[in-house]
Scaffold this motif. Structure first.
Motif, PDB file in Angstrom:
ATOM      1  N   ARG A 197      43.861 -51.342  10.367  1.00  0.00           N
ATOM      2  CA  ARG A 197      44.809 -52.616  10.049  1.00  0.00           C
ATOM      3  C   ARG A 197      45.086 -53.209   8.727  1.00  0.00           C
ATOM      4  NH1 ARG A 197      39.965 -55.308  13.670  1.00  0.00           N
ATOM      5  NH2 ARG A 197      39.128 -56.173  11.571  1.00  0.00           N
ATOM      6  N   THR A 198      44.477 -52.650   8.458  1.00  0.00           N
ATOM      7  CA  THR A 198      44.840 -52.457   6.573  1.00  0.00           C
ATOM      8  C   THR A 198      46.113 -51.901   6.185  1.00  0.00           C
ATOM      9  OG1 THR A 198      41.914 -53.430   6.219  1.00  0.00           O
ATOM     10  CG2 THR A 198      43.520 -51.950   4.242  1.00  0.00           C
ATOM     11  N   LEU A 199      45.881 -51.039   6.934  1.00  0.00           N
ATOM     12  CA  LEU A 199      46.995 -49.542   6.107  1.00  0.00           C
ATOM     13  C   LEU A 199      48.730 -51.001   7.333  1.00  0.00           C
ATOM     14  CD1 LEU A 199      45.727 -45.936   8.018  1.00  0.00           C
ATOM     15  CD2 LEU A 199      46.913 -46.991   5.507  1.00  0.00           C
TER      16      LEU A 199
ATOM     17  N   ASP B 173      30.045 -53.709   2.153  1.00  0.00           N
ATOM     18  CA  ASP B 173      29.478 -53.758   3.300  1.00  0.00           C
ATOM     19  C   ASP B 173      29.405 -54.490   4.102  1.00  0.00           C
ATOM     20  OD1 ASP B 173      28.069 -51.244   2.974  1.00  0.00           O
ATOM     21  OD2 ASP B 173      26.213 -52.127   2.506  1.00  0.00           O
ATOM     22  N   GLU B 174      29.292 -55.793   3.214  1.00  0.00           N
ATOM     23  CA  GLU B 174      29.893 -57.335   4.070  1.00  0.00           C
ATOM     24  C   GLU B 174      31.495 -57.336   5.306  1.00  0.00           C
ATOM     25  OE1 GLU B 174      30.744 -60.938   2.383  1.00  0.00           O
ATOM     26  OE2 GLU B 174      30.804 -59.363   0.730  1.00  0.00           O
ATOM     27  N   TYR B 175      32.151 -56.216   4.833  1.00  0.00           N
ATOM     28  CA  TYR B 175      33.515 -56.838   5.371  1.00  0.00           C
ATOM     29  C   TYR B 175      33.383 -55.253   6.343  1.00  0.00           C
ATOM     30  CZ  TYR B 175      34.960 -59.941   1.646  1.00  0.00           C
ATOM     31  OH  TYR B 175      34.820 -61.011   0.750  1.00  0.00           O
ATOM     32  N   ASN B 176      32.878 -54.592   6.254  1.00  0.00           N
ATOM     33  CA  ASN B 176      32.910 -53.102   6.957  1.00  0.00           C
ATOM     34  C   ASN B 176      31.446 -53.067   8.364  1.00  0.00           C
ATOM     35  OD1 ASN B 176      35.439 -51.493   5.892  1.00  0.00           O
ATOM     36  ND2 ASN B 176      34.235 -52.821   4.003  1.00  0.00           N
TER      37      ASN B 176
ATOM     38  N   SER C 292      11.593 -51.963  13.009  1.00  0.00           N
ATOM     39  CA  SER C 292      11.778 -50.740  13.138  1.00  0.00           C
ATOM     40  C   SER C 292      12.770 -49.764  14.148  1.00  0.00           C
ATOM     41  CB  SER C 292      10.532 -50.248  13.840  1.00  0.00           C
ATOM     42  OG  SER C 292      10.491 -50.845  15.390  1.00  0.00           O
ATOM     43  N   THR C 293      13.580 -51.375  13.769  1.00  0.00           N
ATOM     44  CA  THR C 293      14.990 -51.012  14.464  1.00  0.00           C
ATOM     45  C   THR C 293      16.306 -50.598  13.911  1.00  0.00           C
ATOM     46  OG1 THR C 293      14.136 -52.797  16.391  1.00  0.00           O
ATOM     47  CG2 THR C 293      16.697 -52.293  16.726  1.00  0.00           C
ATOM     48  N   ASN C 294      17.208 -49.093  14.104  1.00  0.00           N
ATOM     49  CA  ASN C 294      18.102 -49.216  13.141  1.00  0.00           C
ATOM     50  C   ASN C 294      19.500 -50.141  14.372  1.00  0.00           C
ATOM     51  OD1 ASN C 294      17.666 -48.166  11.477  1.00  0.00           O
ATOM     52  ND2 ASN C 294      17.790 -46.454  12.670  1.00  0.00           N
ATOM     53  N   ALA C 295      20.121 -51.416  13.279  1.00  0.00           N
ATOM     54  CA  ALA C 295      21.429 -51.845  13.861  1.00  0.00           C
ATOM     55  C   ALA C 295      22.545 -51.280  13.573  1.00  0.00           C
ATOM     56  CB  ALA C 295      20.875 -53.134  13.928  1.00  0.00           C
ATOM     57  N   PHE C 296      23.534 -51.612  14.507  1.00  0.00           N
ATOM     58  CA  PHE C 296      24.710 -51.425  13.619  1.00  0.00           C
ATOM     59  C   PHE C 296      25.518 -52.887  13.790  1.00  0.00           C
ATOM     60  CE2 PHE C 296      29.444 -50.067  14.469  1.00  0.00           C
ATOM     61  CZ  PHE C 296      29.825 -49.281  13.411  1.00  0.00           C
ATOM     62  N   VAL C 297      26.048 -53.148  12.547  1.00  0.00           N
ATOM     63  CA  VAL C 297      26.383 -54.696  12.237  1.00  0.00           C
ATOM     64  C   VAL C 297      28.103 -54.648  12.114  1.00  0.00           C
ATOM     65  CG1 VAL C 297      26.279 -56.412  10.786  1.00  0.00           C
ATOM     66  CG2 VAL C 297      24.597 -55.211  10.986  1.00  0.00           C
ATOM     67  N   ARG C 298      28.678 -54.769  12.910  1.00  0.00           N
ATOM     68  CA  ARG C 298      29.991 -54.799  12.604  1.00  0.00           C
ATOM     69  C   ARG C 298      30.613 -56.533  12.740  1.00  0.00           C
ATOM     70  NH1 ARG C 298      34.598 -52.091  17.271  1.00  0.00           N
ATOM     71  NH2 ARG C 298      36.293 -53.122  16.308  1.00  0.00           N
ATOM     72  N   ARG C 299      31.841 -56.686  12.172  1.00  0.00           N
ATOM     73  CA  ARG C 299      32.524 -57.962  11.985  1.00  0.00           C
ATOM     74  C   ARG C 299      33.128 -58.473  13.188  1.00  0.00           C
ATOM     75  NH1 ARG C 299      31.886 -61.892   8.278  1.00  0.00           N
ATOM     76  NH2 ARG C 299      30.824 -61.339   6.062  1.00  0.00           N
ATOM     77  N   ALA C 300      32.851 -59.484  14.257  1.00  0.00           N
ATOM     78  CA  ALA C 300      34.470 -59.177  15.125  1.00  0.00           C
ATOM     79  C   ALA C 300      34.901 -61.018  14.568  1.00  0.00           C
ATOM     80  CB  ALA C 300      33.587 -59.679  16.558  1.00  0.00           C
TER      81      ALA C 300
ATOM     82  N   MET D 246      40.573 -59.600   9.826  1.00  0.00           N
ATOM     83  CA  MET D 246      39.553 -59.534  11.053  1.00  0.00           C
ATOM     84  C   MET D 246      40.110 -58.875  12.430  1.00  0.00           C
ATOM     85  SD  MET D 246      37.350 -59.143   8.557  1.00  0.00           S
ATOM     86  CE  MET D 246      38.491 -57.959   7.231  1.00  0.00           C
ATOM     87  N   GLY D 247      40.857 -58.661  12.342  1.00  0.00           N
ATOM     88  CA  GLY D 247      41.666 -58.952  14.040  1.00  0.00           C
ATOM     89  C   GLY D 247      41.910 -60.092  14.904  1.00  0.00           C
TER      90      GLY D 247
END
Length: 303
Positions: free
Chosen positions: A151-153, A208-211, A219-227, A255-256
């Motif tokens: 989207r940036t491109l 990181d807050e934008y990506n 003990s949990t790994n979370a993948f954070v993504r803005r929607a 941001m989509g």
């Protein structure tokens, strides 16, 4: 505009199409010299003309007030749309009169038609909303599902295309809302600078807050993504139609989100000049335009 002073006549003529202010001085009683100076300055002042268009679902449509005109142009392989009402947009100004060089016949400033604004009906506005909803597709639409990098491109490509229309946009800003050349150029350049700075902030190593990123919660790994939120309606002001509008619209697009842009009645012609750039850079439906009376178009969209 002519300002009379006790010892001189100061003819202050705003050359909107040329982008400068010409000033002619004459001694008291020399109104003839003032008129001659004004008429000399007006010779190349013809003004732009922006034909009626809109952008819906990735297609730039030529808009006409009669079915006959639309059918005729459609036969020439042009995408068209018909509205029941078209409004002429007047800009300032050209000179009228002043054939002889006496005080009574000094040229006067007259509005000039510099474009047309299609007046969407409620039904046409709701049709655009349906297009935007389809492009959103519950968050699964093409623009929304593109990565932030993609989207940036795409927005960078839009800026590249927009810069090709810089002079046209500057001229329309001067004619339609009365900016001088310096202010009109500044608005365009500051808008481009703002977009570039937003993109730079997104690409910063610590942004990181934008990506999307991994974060550990206990003990949990979370993948954070803005929607994205969904369909966004953007109403542009008349006095800074580019700068103020893009300050909210560009981040929403990055941001989509899917955008419906309501073109202002005054100051809206510059947005017509951006439609081709959007159509070339963004996928269909990512941004759609509406024009016309606010009471007939806005409340139905918000209900």
């Amino acid at each position: 505009m002519i300002i009379l002073q006790p010892k001189s006549v100061l003819a202050l003529v705003s050359l909107v199409s040329a982008g400068r202010i010409g000033i002619a001085h004459a001694d008291t009683g020399s109104t003839a010299a003032t008129c001659v100076a004004q008429k000399h300055q007006q010779q190349s002042q013809t003004g732009p003309f922006v034909p009626a268009k809109t952008l819906v679902n990735g297609e730039v449509l030529d808009v006409y007030a009669t079915v006959g005109q639309a059918a005729q142009m459609a036969g020439k392989d042009k995408k068209t749309m018909t509205v029941s009402k078209m409004v002429d947009v007047a800009g300032c100004c050209s000179f009228k009169g002043g054939e002889s060089a006496d005080a009574e016949s000094c040229p006067t400033l007259e509005p000039v038609v510099i474009g047309q604004s299609p007046q969407f009906t409620t039904e046409q506005a709701l049709s655009v909303l349906d297009t935007a909803r389809a492009a959103w597709n519950g968050g699964s639409g093409e623009w929304t599902q593109m990565s932030l990098k993609e989207r940036t491109l795409a927005i960078e490509k839009f800026v590249f295309e927009l810069k090709k229309r810089r002079e046209d946009i500057v001229e329309v800003l001067m004619w339609e809302i009365g900016k001088n050349r310096k202010d009109a150029e500044s608005e365009f350049d500051r808008t481009v600078e703002f977009i570039n700075e937003v993109i730079a902030a997104i690409r910063a190593p610590d942004a990181d807050e934008y990506n999307s990123y991994w974060q550990k919660y206990g003990s949990t790994n979370a993948f954070v993504r803005r929607a994205a939120i969904g369909v966004i309606m953007c109403l542009g002001p008349y006095n800074y139609p580019l700068n103020e509008t893009y300050a909210t619209m560009i981040p929403a697009l990055l941001m989509g989100n899917i955008v419906i842009m309501k073109i202002p009645t005054i100051g809206g012609l510059v947005h017509t000049l951006t439609m081709d750039a959007f159509a070339k850079a963004l996928p269909p439906g990512a941004i759609n335009f509406i024009s016309g009376g606010g009471r007939g178009t806005m409340p139905p969209l918000m209900q």
